[in-house]
Motif scaffolding. Structure first.
Motif, PDB file in Angstrom:
ATOM      1  N   ARG A   1       0.818  -1.208   0.000  1.00  0.00           N
ATOM      2  CA  ARG A   1       0.000   0.000   0.000  1.00  0.00           C
ATOM      3  C   ARG A   1       0.861   1.271   0.000  1.00  0.00           C
ATOM      4  O   ARG A   1       0.461   2.293  -0.558  1.00  0.00           O
ATOM      5  CB  ARG A   1      -0.945   0.010   1.198  1.00  0.00           C
TER       6      ARG A   1
ATOM      7  N   GLU B   1      -5.156  -1.549  -8.081  1.00  0.00           N
ATOM      8  CA  GLU B   1      -4.328  -2.559  -7.404  1.00  0.00           C
ATOM      9  C   GLU B   1      -4.932  -3.025  -6.085  1.00  0.00           C
ATOM     10  O   GLU B   1      -4.720  -4.164  -5.655  1.00  0.00           O
ATOM     11  CB  GLU B   1      -2.910  -2.012  -7.141  1.00  0.00           C
ATOM     12  N   ASP B   2      -5.676  -2.135  -5.400  1.00  0.00           N
ATOM     13  CA  ASP B   2      -6.184  -2.440  -4.065  1.00  0.00           C
ATOM     14  C   ASP B   2      -7.609  -1.900  -3.971  1.00  0.00           C
ATOM     15  O   ASP B   2      -7.826  -0.706  -3.748  1.00  0.00           O
ATOM     16  CB  ASP B   2      -5.282  -1.799  -3.009  1.00  0.00           C
TER      17      ASP B   2
ATOM     18  N   GLU C   1      -9.955  -2.359  -1.739  1.00  0.00           N
ATOM     19  CA  GLU C   1     -10.345  -1.851  -0.419  1.00  0.00           C
ATOM     20  C   GLU C   1      -9.842  -0.421  -0.216  1.00  0.00           C
ATOM     21  O   GLU C   1     -10.553   0.438   0.312  1.00  0.00           O
ATOM     22  CB  GLU C   1      -9.800  -2.774   0.668  1.00  0.00           C
ATOM     23  N   LEU C   2      -8.606  -0.179  -0.656  1.00  0.00           N
ATOM     24  CA  LEU C   2      -8.046   1.163  -0.535  1.00  0.00           C
ATOM     25  C   LEU C   2      -8.799   2.144  -1.429  1.00  0.00           C
ATOM     26  O   LEU C   2      -9.078   3.282  -1.031  1.00  0.00           O
ATOM     27  CB  LEU C   2      -6.557   1.135  -0.911  1.00  0.00           C
TER      28      LEU C   2
END
Length: 742
Positions: free
Chosen positions: A626, A677-678, A680-681
């Protein structure tokens, strides 16, 4: 205080405009970093904090502060170090005294700075303050060499939106004046140490009296030790000649020194310039001024303020005015306020002032508020030639074109107090005729100089490991960028000759096939780089510590309009990272404007760039995926920030530092919400991005509403925390949005 956690970033609290900007930007950084599990810790390395840390015995429990600089110095030697270093005050004596006075007024029981040492108490107080003045911070933190360059986004923006460059005339009378003999460069001697040892510096007077100036100097095998001196009688002759030359040529007279970093030698030289410009004043009143503790080293401004208390104060001021009338026209720092080039030693710092002059048609400002050709006096000839070479090039070919010119990134040798910037504790104003000797533990004299009273003698060290690392970094950068790299070393200078031998020894340790690597003298390297710049080509300058400072202002100011937009990475030798955010030379004027009309025009772009590579370094060393996303999205957000022209305006009533932080936060949140890529982020930032975009008008209204009226920050050197936070975070809408992310 305990060491930093491995998954954390240390953010330094410094001084003036950068410190005020931190009150606005750090809450954004902390909020975004928390989503990646990255802690953001602060350490106070401000001038006021450094002062207070030296006097715990005089302060109450509530007033005492930790010696954060010493702690960071230890941390910089460890692999987990990840430090973001903002510009701090490198205090001259007048600045140090002003900070002490403010702290005393705030209730801190600090002693005055002793101008004269008359006993053990004075000696103790002076020694404590000497740890604070000048460049006290950088030598402690810089446990690595420097990699400074303009990021592609910044360079592309500068080409698309070129800053204004003054037009050069082929008959410009602007020039550099330098000694060329009897100075630090010409008197330099250098040795390479064979085996670990301990050295002593001593003065042997003509009558045989020996005085130890400094002992216990530890040196390592392969270390380069230099010593030199400036012949002050020759300096005075030179300065008198330049005053007369400037008047005869009808150009402005200016002097350009580094009275902050070279905190012992250059204030003394500055004092000699003041005396040379006002010979009649010091002939008539020199003894009286000295008896009153008034030193020309502190500048004309301090002198004029101090003589108010003297019986002959009005006569002294009249003599100053007569000296100005009789001499050449003085270059001005602020013509509206009557602040001359000789008022304050820290007002005209060579690495910022010379590029600014070159950028402005070779002009400085005169007392009439108009630009004019200038005689730039740089007494020591070690590096003066680089500026003369640039001036000659502009006179012949005209101003550079920021839309097409190439770049000159820098790899700088600075680790472990390398070269002249590590000379402070080994610089002495000689009191008696004789010899100064550098002696090893066996009594062998390694270096000696014949000296006279008033001469300025100094020694410095450059350890072998930083030199080896410097060569490695140069090859690494040349390979990564596919750019020629030039070592700016002069074989006719003693120190450089020893470095050339080491460069030639260590280059074969690396794969240099296909790379262009040159060794040229500073003047030759300047000419080589300028020829390439005009063709739009890049050239890495591989330099020592002082030239690192000079080049990382000179070329960026010409290319980008400022050195604050450079990416400055210090790969620490033990695996950590130090990320610097740009120069702070204009910071005082920014604070003055904030206090006057609540508008801070400080540009935090350097922080944005440093923060991105700090996150990247953390990701690479800890495996925090992250953190890498934060780095990548911040880099893209910074590109948008530049393209949308959200940098601070100079005028009150328009976007300032706080508004630029809002837009960076907006663009960064949008990039984080859009990255894939993320998931949730992305979800965590989707609401914030939407809120900030929907609230753009409201936030701007809140940020602009406070401008135009005076702002109370509770202190210049040590602002009141609550007041500064209130001033720098006036948008409740923005503050609430950031809080919702947490």
């Amino acid at each position: 205080m305990s060491d930093a956690r491995p998954n954390s970033i240390i953010y330094t609290i410094t001084d003036e405009a950068p410190a005020l900007a931190t009150h606005s930007f750090l809450p954004i950084v902390s909020a975004y970093a928390s989503t990646a599990g990255v802690g953001v810790e602060t350490r106070d390395i401000s001038l006021s904090g450094r002062i207070l840390a030296q006097f715990p015995d005089r302060l109450t429990d509530e007033q005492r502060v930790a010696d954060d600089l010493a702690e960071l110095g230890e941390l910089a030697t460890k692999p987990e170090a990840n430090i973001i270093k903002l510009p701090n005050i490198s205090a001259s004596i007048p600045q140090l005294k002003a900070a002490i006075k403010e702290l005393q007024q705030q209730g801190y029981d600090l002693p005055d700075y002793p101008d004269e040492v008359t006993g053990a108490d004075d000696e103790d107080v002076r020694a404590r303050y000497d740890k604070v003045k000048g460049s006290a911070v950088n030598p402690v933190l810089r446990e690595g060499n420097s990699d400074r360059r303009a990021p592609a986004s910044v360079k592309n923006y500068a080409k698309a939106h070129p800053h204004r460059m003054g037009v050069w005339s082929s008959d410009s009378k602007t020039n550099v004046a330098t000694m060329g003999e009897h100075d630090f460069r010409s008197n330099e001697k250098s040795v390479v140490i064979d085996g670990d040892d301990t050295l002593t510096i001593k003065h042997v007077a003509t009558d045989g009296t020996e005085t130890v100036l400094k002992d216990g100097i530890e040196v390592l095998d392969g270390e380069v030790v230099d010593a030199t001196y400036m012949d002050v009688a020759a300096l005075r002759r030179f300065l008198t000649e330049q005053v007369a030359r400037a008047k005869a040529e009808d150009v402005l007279f200016s002097v350009h020194l580094k009275a902050t970093m070279m905190k012992v030698s250059d204030p003394i030289i500055f004092g000699h310039v003041v005396q040379a410009f006002f010979p009649t004043l010091f002939e008539q009143y020199g003894a009286q001024l000295k008896a009153a503790g008034i030193s020309p080293n502190d500048g004309l401004g301090a002198l004029l303020s101090a003589v108010e208390q003297l019986p002959d104060g009005e006569a002294v001021k009249a003599a100053v005015q007569q000296g100005i009338a009789d001499g050449p026209t003085l270059a001005m720092v602020d013509s509206d306020r009557g602040i001359t080039n000789l008022h304050v030693p820290s007002d005209v710092i060579i690495d910022a002032s010379m590029p600014a002059m070159i950028r402005t048609s070779g002009h400085m400002w005169g007392p009439d508020g108009e630009e004019a050709d200038t005689l730039a006096v740089i007494p020591d000839s070690s590096y003066a030639g680089i500026y003369q070479t640039v001036i000659d090039d502009c006179r012949a070919h005209g101003a550079f074109d920021p839309a097409t010119m190439g770049s000159v990134p820098n790899v700088g040798l600075m680790a472990q107090k390398a070269e002249e910037y590590g000379s402070h504790d080994k610089t002495f104003e000689i009191q008696a005729a004789g010899q100064v000797q550098v002696v090893d533990s066996s009594g062998t004299v390694l270096i000696e100089h014949d000296v006279q009273p008033g001469d300025i003698w100094r020694a410095c060290q450059t350890k072998d490991a930083p030199i080896r690392d410097w060569v490695k970094l140069a090859v690494t950068r040349a390979r990564a960028s596919g750019t020629p790299a030039v070592f700016w070393l002069d074989e006719s200078r003693a120190h450089d000759a020893n470095l050339i031998a080491k460069v030639e020894q260590y280059l074969p340790e690396h794969d240099t096939d296909g790379l262009t690597l040159e060794i040229l003298s500073p003047a030759e390297a300047t000419a080589y780089s300028l020829e390439r710049i005009r063709k739009g080509e890049d050239t890495i300058s591989v330099t020592g510590n002082v030239l690192r400072d000079y080049n990382t202002d000179l070329f960026p100011i010409l290319e980008l309009g400022t050195s604050a937009k450079m990416l400055s990475v210090v790969p620490l030798m033990n695996g950590g990272g130090l990320f610097e955010t740009g120069a702070g030379g204009s910071a005082p004027k920014h604070v003055q404007q904030l206090v006057k009309e609540n508008h801070l025009r400080w540009d935090s772009l350097g922080e944005f760039l440093a923060l991105a590579v700090s996150f990247e370094h953390l990701a690479q060393t800890t495996g925090n995926a992250r953190a890498q996303i934060l780095a990548d999205t911040l880099d893209r957000a910074t590109g948008t920030f530049l393209n949308e022209n959200k940098s601070p305006s100079r005028k009150a009533g328009e976007i300032d530092n706080r508004g630029s932080h809002f837009y960076l936060a907006l663009y960064w949140a949008q990039e984080l919400a859009q990255q894939t890529e993320d998931a949730e982020l992305a979800k965590a930032f989707a609401d914030l991005a939407s809120t900030l975009a929907d609230s753009e008008e409201a936030i701007n209204d809140e940020l602009l509403a406070v401008q135009g009226e005076p702002a109370d920050i509770g202190g210049y050197y040590r602002p009141d925390e609550a007041k500064a936070t209130s001033v720098m975070r006036p948008s409740k809408t923005l503050n609430d949005a950031l809080a919702s992310l947490g």
